[in-house]
Design a protein around this motif. Structure first.
Motif, PDB file in Angstrom:
ATOM      1  N   PRO A 243       0.837  -1.206   0.000  1.00 37.87           N
ATOM      2  CA  PRO A 243       0.000   0.000   0.000  1.00 37.87           C
ATOM      3  C   PRO A 243       0.872   1.257   0.000  1.00 37.87           C
ATOM      4  O   PRO A 243       1.952   1.274   0.579  1.00 37.87           O
ATOM      5  CB  PRO A 243      -0.792  -0.118   1.312  1.00 37.87           C
ATOM      6  CG  PRO A 243      -0.766  -1.565   1.653  1.00 37.87           C
ATOM      7  CD  PRO A 243       0.547  -2.081   1.155  1.00 37.87           C
ATOM      8  N   LEU A 244       0.404   2.307  -0.662  1.00 42.25           N
ATOM      9  CA  LEU A 244       1.157   3.556  -0.785  1.00 42.25           C
ATOM     10  C   LEU A 244       1.482   4.160   0.573  1.00 42.25           C
ATOM     11  O   LEU A 244       0.622   4.292   1.441  1.00 42.25           O
ATOM     12  CB  LEU A 244       0.344   4.563  -1.603  1.00 42.25           C
ATOM     13  CG  LEU A 244       0.930   5.976  -1.703  1.00 42.25           C
ATOM     14  CD1 LEU A 244       2.260   5.948  -2.452  1.00 42.25           C
ATOM     15  CD2 LEU A 244      -0.066   6.913  -2.388  1.00 42.25           C
ATOM     16  N   GLY A 271      -4.511  11.046 -11.091  1.00 43.50           N
ATOM     17  CA  GLY A 271      -5.907  10.653 -11.008  1.00 43.50           C
ATOM     18  C   GLY A 271      -6.230   9.812  -9.788  1.00 43.50           C
ATOM     19  O   GLY A 271      -7.410   9.577  -9.479  1.00 43.50           O
ATOM     20  N   GLN A 272      -5.202   9.364  -9.081  1.00 42.98           N
ATOM     21  CA  GLN A 272      -5.381   8.514  -7.902  1.00 42.98           C
ATOM     22  C   GLN A 272      -5.978   9.306  -6.745  1.00 42.98           C
ATOM     23  O   GLN A 272      -5.615  10.462  -6.505  1.00 42.98           O
ATOM     24  CB  GLN A 272      -4.024   7.934  -7.487  1.00 42.98           C
ATOM     25  CG  GLN A 272      -4.059   6.970  -6.312  1.00 42.98           C
ATOM     26  CD  GLN A 272      -2.651   6.472  -5.978  1.00 42.98           C
ATOM     27  OE1 GLN A 272      -1.659   7.095  -6.354  1.00 42.98           O
ATOM     28  NE2 GLN A 272      -2.561   5.357  -5.283  1.00 42.98           N
ATOM     29  N   LYS A 273      -6.894   8.695  -6.034  1.00 44.26           N
ATOM     30  CA  LYS A 273      -7.412   9.283  -4.795  1.00 44.26           C
ATOM     31  C   LYS A 273      -6.598   8.733  -3.637  1.00 44.26           C
ATOM     32  O   LYS A 273      -6.456   7.515  -3.493  1.00 44.26           O
ATOM     33  CB  LYS A 273      -8.901   8.974  -4.623  1.00 44.26           C
ATOM     34  CG  LYS A 273      -9.776   9.711  -5.615  1.00 44.26           C
ATOM     35  CD  LYS A 273     -11.257   9.467  -5.365  1.00 44.26           C
ATOM     36  CE  LYS A 273     -12.108  10.266  -6.351  1.00 44.26           C
ATOM     37  NZ  LYS A 273     -13.573  10.035  -6.131  1.00 44.26           N
ATOM     38  N   GLN A 281      -7.689  12.772   5.415  1.00 44.57           N
ATOM     39  CA  GLN A 281      -8.380  13.576   4.425  1.00 44.57           C
ATOM     40  C   GLN A 281      -8.127  13.027   3.025  1.00 44.57           C
ATOM     41  O   GLN A 281      -6.988  12.867   2.601  1.00 44.57           O
ATOM     42  CB  GLN A 281      -7.903  15.027   4.511  1.00 44.57           C
ATOM     43  CG  GLN A 281      -8.635  15.957   3.555  1.00 44.57           C
ATOM     44  CD  GLN A 281      -8.279  17.403   3.786  1.00 44.57           C
ATOM     45  OE1 GLN A 281      -7.486  17.717   4.664  1.00 44.57           O
ATOM     46  NE2 GLN A 281      -8.863  18.295   2.988  1.00 44.57           N
ATOM     47  N   GLU A 282      -9.190  12.759   2.297  1.00 49.73           N
ATOM     48  CA  GLU A 282      -9.058  12.191   0.958  1.00 49.73           C
ATOM     49  C   GLU A 282      -8.900  13.299  -0.074  1.00 49.73           C
ATOM     50  O   GLU A 282      -9.677  14.263  -0.098  1.00 49.73           O
ATOM     51  CB  GLU A 282     -10.279  11.332   0.632  1.00 49.73           C
ATOM     52  CG  GLU A 282     -10.112  10.474  -0.612  1.00 49.73           C
ATOM     53  CD  GLU A 282     -11.245   9.481  -0.786  1.00 49.73           C
ATOM     54  OE1 GLU A 282     -11.927   9.574  -1.831  1.00 49.73           O
ATOM     55  OE2 GLU A 282     -11.438   8.624   0.094  1.00 49.73           O
ATOM     56  N   VAL A 283      -7.879  13.186  -0.924  1.00 51.76           N
ATOM     57  CA  VAL A 283      -7.614  14.185  -1.964  1.00 51.76           C
ATOM     58  C   VAL A 283      -7.287  13.447  -3.261  1.00 51.76           C
ATOM     59  O   VAL A 283      -7.101  12.228  -3.276  1.00 51.76           O
ATOM     60  CB  VAL A 283      -6.449  15.124  -1.577  1.00 51.76           C
ATOM     61  CG1 VAL A 283      -6.767  15.867  -0.290  1.00 51.76           C
ATOM     62  CG2 VAL A 283      -5.146  14.352  -1.425  1.00 51.76           C
ATOM     63  N   LYS A 284      -7.187  14.221  -4.353  1.00 50.90           N
ATOM     64  CA  LYS A 284      -6.918  13.626  -5.655  1.00 50.90           C
ATOM     65  C   LYS A 284      -5.586  14.135  -6.204  1.00 50.90           C
ATOM     66  O   LYS A 284      -5.278  15.320  -6.114  1.00 50.90           O
ATOM     67  CB  LYS A 284      -8.044  13.979  -6.628  1.00 50.90           C
ATOM     68  CG  LYS A 284      -7.899  13.344  -8.005  1.00 50.90           C
ATOM     69  CD  LYS A 284      -9.066  13.752  -8.908  1.00 50.90           C
ATOM     70  CE  LYS A 284      -8.924  13.152 -10.306  1.00 50.90           C
ATOM     71  NZ  LYS A 284     -10.042  13.588 -11.187  1.00 50.90           N
ATOM     72  N   ARG A 325      -5.897   5.167   0.103  1.00 46.91           N
ATOM     73  CA  ARG A 325      -7.175   5.400   0.813  1.00 46.91           C
ATOM     74  C   ARG A 325      -7.782   4.096   1.308  1.00 46.91           C
ATOM     75  O   ARG A 325      -8.682   4.090   2.152  1.00 46.91           O
ATOM     76  CB  ARG A 325      -8.156   6.148  -0.078  1.00 46.91           C
ATOM     77  CG  ARG A 325      -8.599   5.408  -1.319  1.00 46.91           C
ATOM     78  CD  ARG A 325      -9.412   6.331  -2.226  1.00 46.91           C
ATOM     79  NE  ARG A 325      -9.731   5.691  -3.494  1.00 46.91           N
ATOM     80  CZ  ARG A 325     -10.971   5.463  -3.926  1.00 46.91           C
ATOM     81  NH1 ARG A 325     -12.012   5.808  -3.189  1.00 46.91           N
ATOM     82  NH2 ARG A 325     -11.172   4.899  -5.105  1.00 46.91           N
ATOM     83  N   PHE A 326      -7.284   2.961   0.771  1.00 41.94           N
ATOM     84  CA  PHE A 326      -7.790   1.664   1.225  1.00 41.94           C
ATOM     85  C   PHE A 326      -6.986   1.129   2.412  1.00 41.94           C
ATOM     86  O   PHE A 326      -7.333   0.102   2.988  1.00 41.94           O
ATOM     87  CB  PHE A 326      -7.737   0.656   0.079  1.00 41.94           C
ATOM     88  CG  PHE A 326      -8.515   1.088  -1.134  1.00 41.94           C
ATOM     89  CD1 PHE A 326      -9.904   1.141  -1.089  1.00 41.94           C
ATOM     90  CD2 PHE A 326      -7.863   1.466  -2.300  1.00 41.94           C
ATOM     91  CE1 PHE A 326     -10.630   1.551  -2.202  1.00 41.94           C
ATOM     92  CE2 PHE A 326      -8.574   1.872  -3.417  1.00 41.94           C
ATOM     93  CZ  PHE A 326      -9.965   1.923  -3.368  1.00 41.94           C
ATOM     94  N   SER A 327      -5.880   1.837   2.766  1.00 37.73           N
ATOM     95  CA  SER A 327      -5.049   1.392   3.882  1.00 37.73           C
ATOM     96  C   SER A 327      -4.427   2.602   4.584  1.00 37.73           C
ATOM     97  O   SER A 327      -3.213   2.786   4.604  1.00 37.73           O
ATOM     98  CB  SER A 327      -3.946   0.452   3.365  1.00 37.73           C
ATOM     99  OG  SER A 327      -3.126   0.024   4.424  1.00 37.73           O
ATOM    100  N   PRO A 328      -5.278   3.465   5.166  1.00 36.44           N
ATOM    101  CA  PRO A 328      -4.761   4.675   5.815  1.00 36.44           C
ATOM    102  C   PRO A 328      -4.115   4.378   7.164  1.00 36.44           C
ATOM    103  O   PRO A 328      -4.288   3.289   7.721  1.00 36.44           O
ATOM    104  CB  PRO A 328      -6.015   5.536   5.990  1.00 36.44           C
ATOM    105  CG  PRO A 328      -7.128   4.531   6.140  1.00 36.44           C
ATOM    106  CD  PRO A 328      -6.738   3.374   5.258  1.00 36.44           C
TER     107      PRO A 328
END
Length: 439
Positions: A243-244, A271-273, A281-284, A325-328
């Protein structure tokens, strides 16, 4: 124009060592040797250095661009520059050598994959850096703690009048350093390389040293120069499938918020969220820049600039971490850690519950308090004493640490880059540790 990412491996190399060993001069020597800085600029720096009666500082001016740095002859903050070698792209990180600026050195070393430890061979200077209050020891130990895999030790100033390319002097420095570097955790035979150079004389930096300059040096390291060694380093441990995780070094506003950092694990792409942690906080991602080129994506090990939408500048800062965002990662305020106590201050000789220090992990820095020592370990890692009242220098312990404010951490076994830390007290590194559990 958006480009495909350069397929060559990227490497962050930090230059560390005692003040006046020649770190900035060596960085300048590399840039001039590669033609990144032209002769006219060098002549300007030579004239400026001569005006200050500091003729030998002119190469350092290439990296030390601040007036106060040039006036004092001391690097204060980390300076970065990108170079290209045959097999890889390299970011050189010039870190401060003075003890007052160790936090800046930590910030630089936390980004590094490899380090060049610059040692002065000049009589008196090697001893000042390695013994007593010199920074050679602390820098080497911090580099290993912060994740540096490979170390090149350059014995600089070999052409100086007190040395004159003496093999005895070179071997003396290497002999002193080897056992210490082993004690720091480096596998000396596998991960450490020694090399004699003259940064000011451009000798053994880009071009190989010749026998007419030094008859014994061409026999070392298959005759490779410093840049040839850097280009041939064998690195490991990078994983684009995780994961990022991107540690944030800085941010600024330029047609949107731009985040500067290093991808420690995983990949990011346009383009990644993504999720900015610990704020969750979710950003693009609107654009990605690597080495001044706009690219489609970046993998593990890359230094990047991300332009993001949905984010204000005051919502992100140094020490934050960008995650999938799937592994914060939620912010941690308490950790259980395995800690090795290195040195304690003379007036604070015992490490016990209530001990306050500064906690450094990746690019984050926070005040902390040790609130419990759960166990002391023996040399095999087994518990030798439960709930000791205190520990002394040299001990390895399991302890619980409370942070004044939350920072992004993970267990070392899960993400090494976010699971190692140092503890500093009154400007001295007193302990290194690995996170076992976060709360």
């Amino acid at each position: 124009m958006i480009k495909s990412a350069d397929p060559r491996e990227h490497l962050n190399v930090v230059f560390i060592g005692h003040v006046d060993a020649g770190k900035s001069t060596l960085c300048g020597s590399i840039l001039y040797s590669l033609g990144i800085v032209d002769k006219r600029t060098i002549e300007k720096y030579e004239a400026e250095a001569k005006e200050k009666n500091r003729e030998s500082w002119f190469l350092a001016y290439i990296m030390d661009t601040d007036d106060s740095e040039r006036e004092k002859g001391k690097t204060v903050s980390i300076n970065l520059c990108d170079i290209e070698l045959e097999n890889r792209r390299v970011t050189i990180i010039d870190a401060p050598g003075h003890k007052n600026y160790v936090p800046s050195m930590i910030s630089g070393a936390s980004q590094a994959d490899a380090a060049i430890l610059v040692i002065s061979a000049r009589k008196g200077e090697f001893e000042a850096g390695f013994e007593g209050l010199g920074q050679t020891r602390e820098h080497a130990m911090l580099a290993k703690t912060l994740g540096v895999q490979k170390l090149i030790v350059v014995i600089n100033k070999m052409d100086e009048s007190t040395v004159k390319w003496s093999q005895d002097r070179y071997e003396h420095c290497c002999k002193k350093l080897r056992p210490f570097l082993k004690a720091c955790g480096f596998k000396v035979k596998k991960d450490v390389t020694f090399l004699p150079i003259s940064a000011l004389g451009f000798i053994n930096v880009k071009d190989k040293i010749t026998a007419d300059v030094c008859p014994w040096a061409p026999q070392l390291n298959e005759g490779k120069s410093l840049l040839e060694l850097v280009d041939s380093l064998q690195m490991s441990g990078r994983d684009n499938t995780k994961p990022l995780r991107m540690t944030i070094l800085d941010r600024y506003n330029e047609r949107g918020v731009v985040i500067m950092g290093k991808v420690e694990a995983g990949v990011c792409f346009v383009g990644q969220k993504i999720c900015v942690c610990p704020n969750l906080q979710e950003v693009k991602v609107e654009s990605i820049v690597v080495n001044e080129n706009e690219v489609e994506g970046a993998g593990t090990g890359e230094n990047v600039l991300l332009r993001c939408s949905g984010l204000n500048e005051n919502e992100v800062s140094k020490g934050h971490v960008i995650c999938s965002r799937f592994s914060p990662i939620a912010g941690a305020t308490e950790v259980i850690a395995q800690v090795v106590i290195l040195n304690l201050l003379p007036h604070r000789p015992l490490f016990s519950a209530g001990y306050n220090a500064v906690f450094h992990a990746h690019t984050a820095e926070e005040e902390c308090t040790v609130y419990e020592i759960a166990a002391e370990l023996d040399k095999t890692g087994k518990i030798s004493k439960k709930n000791p009242a205190y520990a002394k220098a040299g001990a390895t312990i399991i302890c619980k640490i409370r942070l004044d404010r939350s920072i992004c951490l993970e267990a070392y076994e899960k993400t090494m880059e976010l699971g190692r830390f140092t503890l500093r007290d009154e400007g001295t590194t007193i302990a290194i540790g690995r996170v076992k559990k976060v709360r």
